[in-house]
Write a protein that holds these residues in place. Structure first.
Motif, PDB file in Angstrom:
ATOM      1  N   UNK A  50       0.836  -1.199   0.000  1.00 36.38           N
ATOM      2  CA  UNK A  50       0.000   0.000   0.000  1.00 36.38           C
ATOM      3  C   UNK A  50       0.877   1.259   0.000  1.00 36.38           C
ATOM      4  N   UNK A  51       1.959   1.232   0.789  1.00 37.69           N
ATOM      5  CA  UNK A  51       2.894   2.362   0.792  1.00 37.69           C
ATOM      6  C   UNK A  51       3.429   2.593  -0.618  1.00 37.69           C
ATOM      7  N   UNK A  52       3.852   1.519  -1.281  1.00 37.69           N
ATOM      8  CA  UNK A  52       4.427   1.639  -2.632  1.00 37.69           C
ATOM      9  C   UNK A  52       3.379   2.150  -3.619  1.00 37.69           C
ATOM     10  N   UNK A  53       2.161   1.586  -3.548  1.00 37.88           N
ATOM     11  CA  UNK A  53       1.099   2.017  -4.469  1.00 37.88           C
ATOM     12  C   UNK A  53       0.790   3.499  -4.304  1.00 37.88           C
ATOM     13  N   UNK A  54       0.864   3.980  -3.061  1.00 36.25           N
ATOM     14  CA  UNK A  54       0.531   5.386  -2.820  1.00 36.25           C
ATOM     15  C   UNK A  54       1.553   6.329  -3.440  1.00 36.25           C
ATOM     16  N   UNK A  55       2.748   5.802  -3.781  1.00 38.42           N
ATOM     17  CA  UNK A  55       3.755   6.658  -4.418  1.00 38.42           C
ATOM     18  C   UNK A  55       3.457   6.876  -5.897  1.00 38.42           C
ATOM     19  N   UNK A  56       2.605   6.020  -6.462  1.00 39.29           N
ATOM     20  CA  UNK A  56       2.391   6.060  -7.905  1.00 39.29           C
ATOM     21  C   UNK A  56       1.177   6.931  -8.233  1.00 39.29           C
ATOM     22  N   UNK A  57       1.412   8.238  -8.314  1.00 45.08           N
ATOM     23  CA  UNK A  57       0.323   9.156  -8.675  1.00 45.08           C
ATOM     24  C   UNK A  57       0.007   8.994 -10.165  1.00 45.08           C
ATOM     25  N   UNK A  58      -1.285   8.968 -10.457  1.00 46.18           N
ATOM     26  CA  UNK A  58      -1.708   8.874 -11.859  1.00 46.18           C
ATOM     27  C   UNK A  58      -2.544  10.110 -12.184  1.00 46.18           C
ATOM     28  N   UNK A  59      -2.626  10.475 -13.475  1.00 43.26           N
ATOM     29  CA  UNK A  59      -3.413  11.652 -13.830  1.00 43.26           C
ATOM     30  C   UNK A  59      -4.903  11.392 -13.700  1.00 43.26           C
ATOM     31  N   UNK A  60      -5.644  12.332 -13.105  1.00 43.73           N
ATOM     32  CA  UNK A  60      -7.103  12.202 -13.118  1.00 43.73           C
ATOM     33  C   UNK A  60      -7.721  13.348 -13.916  1.00 43.73           C
ATOM     34  N   UNK A  61      -6.918  14.378 -14.213  1.00 48.33           N
ATOM     35  CA  UNK A  61      -7.315  15.472 -15.106  1.00 48.33           C
ATOM     36  C   UNK A  61      -6.007  16.142 -15.492  1.00 48.33           C
ATOM     37  N   UNK A  62      -6.066  17.080 -16.444  1.00 48.85           N
ATOM     38  CA  UNK A  62      -4.829  17.756 -16.837  1.00 48.85           C
ATOM     39  C   UNK A  62      -4.264  18.501 -15.637  1.00 48.85           C
ATOM     40  N   UNK A  63      -3.056  18.160 -15.241  1.00 47.80           N
ATOM     41  CA  UNK A  63      -2.404  18.878 -14.145  1.00 47.80           C
ATOM     42  C   UNK A  63      -2.885  18.479 -12.763  1.00 47.80           C
ATOM     43  N   UNK A  64      -3.703  17.448 -12.664  1.00 44.04           N
ATOM     44  CA  UNK A  64      -4.176  16.976 -11.351  1.00 44.04           C
ATOM     45  C   UNK A  64      -3.909  15.477 -11.253  1.00 44.04           C
ATOM     46  N   UNK A  65      -3.297  15.072 -10.145  1.00 46.40           N
ATOM     47  CA  UNK A  65      -2.995  13.658  -9.969  1.00 46.40           C
ATOM     48  C   UNK A  65      -3.722  13.126  -8.735  1.00 46.40           C
ATOM     49  N   UNK A  66      -3.683  11.847  -8.575  1.00 47.46           N
ATOM     50  CA  UNK A  66      -4.083  11.239  -7.300  1.00 47.46           C
ATOM     51  C   UNK A  66      -3.483   9.843  -7.249  1.00 47.46           C
ATOM     52  N   UNK A  67      -3.573   9.240  -6.078  1.00 47.01           N
ATOM     53  CA  UNK A  67      -3.029   7.892  -5.942  1.00 47.01           C
ATOM     54  C   UNK A  67      -4.058   7.044  -5.217  1.00 47.01           C
ATOM     55  N   UNK A  68      -3.883   5.743  -5.266  1.00 50.42           N
ATOM     56  CA  UNK A  68      -4.820   4.896  -4.538  1.00 50.42           C
ATOM     57  C   UNK A  68      -4.595   5.126  -3.040  1.00 50.42           C
TER      58      UNK A  68
END
Lengths: 207, 114
Positions: A50-68
Protein backbone atom coordinates in the motif's frame (compact mmCIF):
# COMPACT_ATOMS: atom_id res chain seq x y z
CA UNK A 1 -5.62 12.92 0.29
CA UNK A 2 -2.91 13.85 2.81
CA UNK A 3 -3.73 17.14 4.54
CA UNK A 4 -0.55 19.20 5.05
CA UNK A 5 0.12 21.33 8.11
CA UNK A 6 -1.06 24.93 8.10
CA UNK A 7 -4.54 24.07 6.86
CA UNK A 8 -6.41 22.73 9.89
CA UNK A 9 -7.29 24.88 12.89
CA UNK A 10 -6.37 23.61 16.37
CA UNK A 11 -10.03 23.18 17.34
CA UNK A 12 -10.22 20.69 14.46
CA UNK A 13 -6.92 18.84 14.51
CA UNK A 14 -6.63 18.37 18.28
CA UNK A 15 -9.87 16.36 18.66
CA UNK A 16 -9.02 14.46 15.47
CA UNK A 17 -5.60 13.53 16.87
CA UNK A 18 -7.31 12.13 19.95
CA UNK A 19 -9.88 10.30 17.83
CA UNK A 20 -7.19 8.81 15.60
CA UNK A 21 -5.15 7.63 18.58
CA UNK A 22 -8.24 6.10 20.18
CA UNK A 23 -9.20 4.30 16.97
CA UNK A 24 -5.70 2.88 16.61
CA UNK A 25 -5.78 1.62 20.21
CA UNK A 26 -9.15 -0.09 19.67
CA UNK A 27 -7.93 -1.65 16.41
CA UNK A 28 -4.77 -2.88 18.08
CA UNK A 29 -6.91 -4.77 20.60
CA UNK A 30 -9.05 -6.24 17.84
CA UNK A 31 -6.02 -7.14 15.73
CA UNK A 32 -4.30 -8.84 18.65
CA UNK A 33 -7.22 -11.19 19.13
CA UNK A 34 -7.88 -11.94 15.49
CA UNK A 35 -4.50 -11.98 13.79
CA UNK A 36 -3.04 -15.41 13.14
CA UNK A 37 0.69 -15.45 13.94
CA UNK A 38 1.51 -16.98 10.53
CA UNK A 39 -0.10 -14.12 8.66
CA UNK A 40 2.03 -11.40 10.28
CA UNK A 41 4.54 -11.32 7.35
CA UNK A 42 1.67 -11.09 4.86
CA UNK A 43 0.12 -8.15 6.72
CA UNK A 44 3.53 -6.43 6.79
CA UNK A 45 3.95 -7.02 3.08
CA UNK A 46 0.49 -5.67 2.29
CA UNK A 47 1.32 -2.54 4.28
CA UNK A 48 4.51 -2.12 2.23
CA UNK A 49 2.47 -2.73 -0.93
CA UNK A 50 0.00 0.00 0.00
CA UNK A 51 2.89 2.36 0.79
CA UNK A 52 4.43 1.64 -2.63
CA UNK A 53 1.10 2.02 -4.47
CA UNK A 54 0.53 5.39 -2.82
CA UNK A 55 3.75 6.66 -4.42
CA UNK A 56 2.39 6.06 -7.91
CA UNK A 57 0.32 9.16 -8.68
CA UNK A 58 -1.71 8.87 -11.86
CA UNK A 59 -3.41 11.65 -13.83
CA UNK A 60 -7.10 12.20 -13.12
CA UNK A 61 -7.31 15.47 -15.11
CA UNK A 62 -4.83 17.76 -16.84
CA UNK A 63 -2.40 18.88 -14.14
CA UNK A 64 -4.18 16.98 -11.35
CA UNK A 65 -2.99 13.66 -9.97
CA UNK A 66 -4.08 11.24 -7.30
CA UNK A 67 -3.03 7.89 -5.94
CA UNK A 68 -4.82 4.90 -4.54
CA UNK A 69 -5.49 4.95 -0.79
CA UNK A 70 -5.42 1.20 -0.23
CA UNK A 71 -8.01 1.22 2.55
CA UNK A 72 -10.44 -0.87 0.53
CA UNK A 73 -7.78 -3.43 -0.31
CA UNK A 74 -6.72 -3.82 3.33
CA UNK A 75 -10.29 -3.90 4.66
CA UNK A 76 -11.42 -6.53 2.16
CA UNK A 77 -8.31 -8.64 2.72
CA UNK A 78 -7.89 -8.50 6.48
CA UNK A 79 -11.07 -7.16 8.08
CA UNK A 80 -11.38 -3.88 10.01
CA UNK A 81 -9.02 -4.21 12.98
CA UNK A 82 -5.89 -5.19 11.08
CA UNK A 83 -6.75 -2.89 8.16
CA UNK A 84 -7.07 0.19 10.39
CA UNK A 85 -3.77 -0.60 12.11
CA UNK A 86 -1.97 -1.25 8.84
CA UNK A 87 -3.29 1.90 7.16
CA UNK A 88 -2.48 4.02 10.24
CA UNK A 89 1.10 2.71 10.16
CA UNK A 90 1.47 3.69 6.49
CA UNK A 91 0.04 7.19 7.03
CA UNK A 92 2.23 7.74 10.11
CA UNK A 93 5.43 6.69 8.32
CA UNK A 94 4.54 8.95 5.39
CA UNK A 95 4.16 11.94 7.70
CA UNK A 96 7.14 11.32 9.99
CA UNK A 97 9.70 10.11 7.45
CA UNK A 98 8.61 11.68 4.16
CA UNK A 99 6.74 14.83 5.20
CA UNK A 100 3.72 13.57 3.22
CA UNK A 101 0.82 14.90 5.27
CA UNK A 102 1.34 17.19 8.25
CA UNK A 103 2.39 16.32 11.77
CA UNK A 104 -0.42 18.29 13.40
CA UNK A 105 -2.71 16.92 10.68
CA UNK A 106 -1.59 13.33 11.25
CA UNK A 107 -4.62 12.51 13.40
CA UNK A 108 -6.94 13.91 10.73
CA UNK A 109 -5.20 11.89 8.02
CA UNK A 110 -5.38 8.73 10.15
CA UNK A 111 -9.09 9.36 10.76
CA UNK A 112 -9.74 9.92 7.03
CA UNK A 113 -7.71 7.16 5.43
CA UNK A 114 -7.29 4.59 8.20
CA UNK A 115 -10.65 4.90 9.94
CA UNK A 116 -13.34 6.43 7.69
CA UNK A 117 -12.17 4.92 4.38
CA UNK A 118 -11.31 1.57 5.90
CA UNK A 119 -14.44 1.07 7.99
CA UNK A 120 -16.73 2.28 5.19
CA UNK A 121 -15.11 -0.10 2.73
CA UNK A 122 -15.33 -2.96 5.21
CA UNK A 123 -19.01 -2.37 6.05
CA UNK A 124 -20.06 -2.02 2.41
CA UNK A 125 -18.07 -5.09 1.45
CA UNK A 126 -19.67 -7.12 4.23
CA UNK A 127 -23.14 -6.08 3.06
CA UNK A 128 -22.61 -6.78 -0.65
CA UNK A 129 -20.22 -9.72 -0.57
CA UNK A 130 -22.76 -12.56 -0.23
CA UNK A 131 -24.60 -11.57 -3.41
CA UNK A 132 -21.88 -9.86 -5.45
CA UNK A 133 -18.36 -10.92 -4.43
CA UNK A 134 -16.52 -8.89 -7.10
CA UNK A 135 -18.83 -5.90 -7.27
CA UNK A 136 -18.58 -5.73 -3.46
CA UNK A 137 -14.82 -5.14 -3.72
CA UNK A 138 -15.20 -2.38 -6.32
CA UNK A 139 -18.13 -0.55 -4.74
CA UNK A 140 -16.69 -0.72 -1.22
CA UNK A 141 -13.40 0.71 -2.47
CA UNK A 142 -15.03 3.66 -4.24
CA UNK A 143 -17.28 4.48 -1.28
CA UNK A 144 -14.32 4.18 1.10
CA UNK A 145 -12.36 6.72 -0.94
CA UNK A 146 -15.34 9.09 -1.15
CA UNK A 147 -16.07 8.99 2.59
CA UNK A 148 -12.37 9.55 3.39
CA UNK A 149 -12.26 12.50 0.98
CA UNK A 150 -15.50 13.79 2.49
CA UNK A 151 -13.84 13.68 5.90
CA UNK A 152 -10.82 15.60 4.60
CA UNK A 153 -13.12 18.21 3.02
CA UNK A 154 -15.14 18.52 6.22
CA UNK A 155 -12.07 19.13 8.41
CA UNK A 156 -10.79 21.76 5.96
CA UNK A 157 -14.20 23.48 5.84
CA UNK A 158 -14.43 23.51 9.64
CA UNK A 159 -11.03 25.24 9.73
CA UNK A 160 -11.20 27.69 6.82
CA UNK A 161 -14.04 29.38 4.91
CA UNK A 162 -13.92 26.96 1.98
CA UNK A 163 -17.30 26.57 0.26
CA UNK A 164 -19.45 24.18 -1.70
CA UNK A 165 -17.26 24.38 -4.81
CA UNK A 166 -14.34 22.98 -2.86
CA UNK A 167 -16.49 20.14 -1.53
CA UNK A 168 -17.78 19.46 -5.06
CA UNK A 169 -14.26 19.39 -6.49
CA UNK A 170 -13.15 17.00 -3.75
CA UNK A 171 -16.02 14.63 -4.46
CA UNK A 172 -15.66 14.66 -8.25
CA UNK A 173 -11.88 14.23 -8.29
CA UNK A 174 -12.00 11.49 -5.69
CA UNK A 175 -14.81 9.73 -7.53
CA UNK A 176 -12.46 9.52 -10.52
CA UNK A 177 -9.50 8.29 -8.48
CA UNK A 178 -11.82 5.97 -6.52
CA UNK A 179 -12.94 4.30 -9.75
CA UNK A 180 -9.32 3.76 -10.76
CA UNK A 181 -8.60 2.41 -7.29
CA UNK A 182 -11.59 0.05 -7.52
CA UNK A 183 -10.12 -1.51 -10.68
CA UNK A 184 -6.68 -1.82 -9.07
CA UNK A 185 -8.14 -3.29 -5.87
CA UNK A 186 -10.27 -5.83 -7.70
CA UNK A 187 -7.28 -6.96 -9.78
CA UNK A 188 -5.10 -7.33 -6.66
CA UNK A 189 -7.81 -9.16 -4.70
CA UNK A 190 -8.34 -11.58 -7.60
CA UNK A 191 -4.57 -12.16 -7.84
CA UNK A 192 -4.39 -12.75 -4.08
CA UNK A 193 -7.27 -15.23 -4.23
CA UNK A 194 -5.64 -17.05 -7.15
CA UNK A 195 -2.26 -17.13 -5.40
CA UNK A 196 -3.69 -18.77 -2.32
CA UNK A 197 -1.76 -16.28 -0.17
CA UNK A 198 -5.06 -14.99 1.16
CA UNK A 199 -8.17 -17.12 1.06
CA UNK A 200 -11.19 -15.90 -0.87
CA UNK A 201 -12.85 -15.62 2.49
CA UNK A 202 -10.71 -13.02 4.22
CA UNK A 203 -11.99 -14.06 7.64
CA UNK A 204 -9.52 -16.92 7.73
CA UNK A 205 -6.55 -14.60 7.83
CA UNK A 206 -8.25 -12.22 10.19
CA UNK A 207 -9.56 -14.98 12.38
CA UNK B 1 -5.73 -23.82 4.87
CA UNK B 2 -2.20 -22.91 3.90
CA UNK B 3 -1.20 -19.56 5.28
CA UNK B 4 1.46 -17.36 3.78
CA UNK B 5 4.96 -18.39 4.76
CA UNK B 6 7.92 -16.05 4.17
CA UNK B 7 9.17 -18.14 1.20
CA UNK B 8 5.89 -17.66 -0.61
CA UNK B 9 6.17 -13.92 -0.06
CA UNK B 10 9.44 -13.52 -1.99
CA UNK B 11 7.79 -12.84 -5.35
CA UNK B 12 5.15 -10.47 -3.96
CA UNK B 13 7.97 -8.74 -2.05
CA UNK B 14 9.90 -8.23 -5.27
CA UNK B 15 6.76 -6.82 -6.87
CA UNK B 16 6.48 -4.29 -4.03
CA UNK B 17 10.14 -3.31 -4.53
CA UNK B 18 9.56 -2.77 -8.26
CA UNK B 19 6.51 -0.59 -7.59
CA UNK B 20 8.26 1.44 -4.87
CA UNK B 21 11.60 1.73 -6.66
CA UNK B 22 10.74 1.88 -10.37
CA UNK B 23 7.04 2.40 -11.09
CA UNK B 24 6.98 5.27 -8.58
CA UNK B 25 9.41 7.18 -10.83
CA UNK B 26 6.68 7.33 -13.49
CA UNK B 27 4.24 9.03 -11.10
CA UNK B 28 2.31 11.97 -12.62
CA UNK B 29 4.20 14.92 -11.09
CA UNK B 30 1.28 17.29 -10.43
CA UNK B 31 -0.61 18.25 -7.25
CA UNK B 32 -3.00 15.60 -6.02
CA UNK B 33 -6.77 16.04 -5.93
CA UNK B 34 -6.79 17.51 -2.40
CA UNK B 35 -3.95 19.96 -3.06
CA UNK B 36 -5.55 21.02 -6.34
CA UNK B 37 -8.97 21.51 -4.72
CA UNK B 38 -7.42 23.55 -1.89
CA UNK B 39 -5.58 25.76 -4.40
CA UNK B 40 -8.37 26.15 -6.98
CA UNK B 41 -11.14 26.97 -4.52
CA UNK B 42 -9.21 29.08 -2.06
CA UNK B 43 -11.65 31.33 -0.14
CA UNK B 44 -11.69 34.89 -1.49
CA UNK B 45 -12.55 36.85 1.64
CA UNK B 46 -9.85 39.17 2.92
CA UNK B 47 -9.81 37.56 6.31
CA UNK B 48 -9.26 34.18 4.76
CA UNK B 49 -6.39 35.52 2.67
CA UNK B 50 -4.79 36.90 5.78
CA UNK B 51 -5.33 33.63 7.57
CA UNK B 52 -3.77 32.11 4.49
CA UNK B 53 -4.95 28.55 3.99
CA UNK B 54 -1.59 27.64 2.53
CA UNK B 55 0.37 24.59 3.41
CA UNK B 56 3.12 25.62 5.78
CA UNK B 57 5.35 24.10 8.35
CA UNK B 58 3.09 25.43 11.11
CA UNK B 59 2.37 22.56 13.44
CA UNK B 60 5.42 20.69 12.19
CA UNK B 61 7.83 22.86 14.14
CA UNK B 62 10.47 20.81 15.82
CA UNK B 63 10.10 18.03 13.30
CA UNK B 64 11.66 17.75 9.87
CA UNK B 65 11.14 14.66 7.78
CA UNK B 66 14.43 12.86 7.13
CA UNK B 67 13.43 11.94 3.56
CA UNK B 68 11.36 14.98 2.53
CA UNK B 69 9.07 14.53 -0.47
CA UNK B 70 10.37 11.04 -1.14
CA UNK B 71 13.93 12.18 -1.79
CA UNK B 72 17.20 11.23 -0.12
CA UNK B 73 19.29 14.21 1.01
CA UNK B 74 22.75 14.02 -0.51
CA UNK B 75 21.65 11.97 -3.51
CA UNK B 76 21.72 14.41 -6.42
CA UNK B 77 19.94 12.27 -9.02
CA UNK B 78 16.21 12.76 -8.55
CA UNK B 79 15.49 9.34 -10.03
CA UNK B 80 17.95 7.48 -7.85
CA UNK B 81 16.85 9.42 -4.75
CA UNK B 82 13.20 8.66 -5.45
CA UNK B 83 13.89 4.98 -6.05
CA UNK B 84 15.94 4.75 -2.85
CA UNK B 85 13.29 6.61 -0.84
CA UNK B 86 10.59 4.29 -2.20
CA UNK B 87 12.49 1.13 -1.36
CA UNK B 88 13.50 2.45 2.06
CA UNK B 89 9.90 3.43 2.77
CA UNK B 90 8.42 0.11 1.69
CA UNK B 91 11.04 -1.85 3.64
CA UNK B 92 10.55 0.39 6.68
CA UNK B 93 6.77 -0.05 6.52
CA UNK B 94 7.18 -3.83 6.32
CA UNK B 95 9.59 -3.96 9.28
CA UNK B 96 7.55 -1.50 11.36
CA UNK B 97 4.40 -3.58 10.89
CA UNK B 98 6.25 -6.80 11.64
CA UNK B 99 7.57 -5.30 14.88
CA UNK B 100 4.22 -3.77 15.84
CA UNK B 101 2.25 -6.98 15.22
CA UNK B 102 4.90 -9.10 16.88
CA UNK B 103 4.72 -6.96 20.01
CA UNK B 104 0.91 -7.06 19.91
CA UNK B 105 0.83 -10.85 19.60
CA UNK B 106 3.42 -11.18 22.35
CA UNK B 107 1.29 -9.13 24.67
CA UNK B 108 -1.76 -11.16 23.73
CA UNK B 109 -0.14 -14.35 24.94
CA UNK B 110 0.29 -13.06 28.49
CA UNK B 111 -3.39 -13.31 29.19
CA UNK B 112 -6.74 -11.79 28.42
CA UNK B 113 -5.82 -8.46 30.01
CA UNK B 114 -2.08 -8.50 29.27
Amino acid sequence: MHIPDGILAPHVWVPLAATGAGAVAVSARAARKRLAEESVPLVGLMGAFVFALQMVNFPIAAGVSDHVVGAGLLAVTFGPGIAVLCMAAVVTIQALVFGDGGIAALGANVVNMAVLSTLTAWAVHQALRPAFPNLAVAVSTVLGVLVGAGGAAAWVMLSQPYGAKFLGAMMVTHLVSGLVEAAVTLAVVKALRASGLVPGDARVVAR
Amino acid sequence: MKLATPRRLILPGLAVAVIAGLLSLLAYPFPDALEDSLESHRPETKAAEEAGPRPSSEGSEGWSAPLPDYSVPGVKSEGLGGALAGILGATGTFLALLLLLHVLKGRGRRGPNG
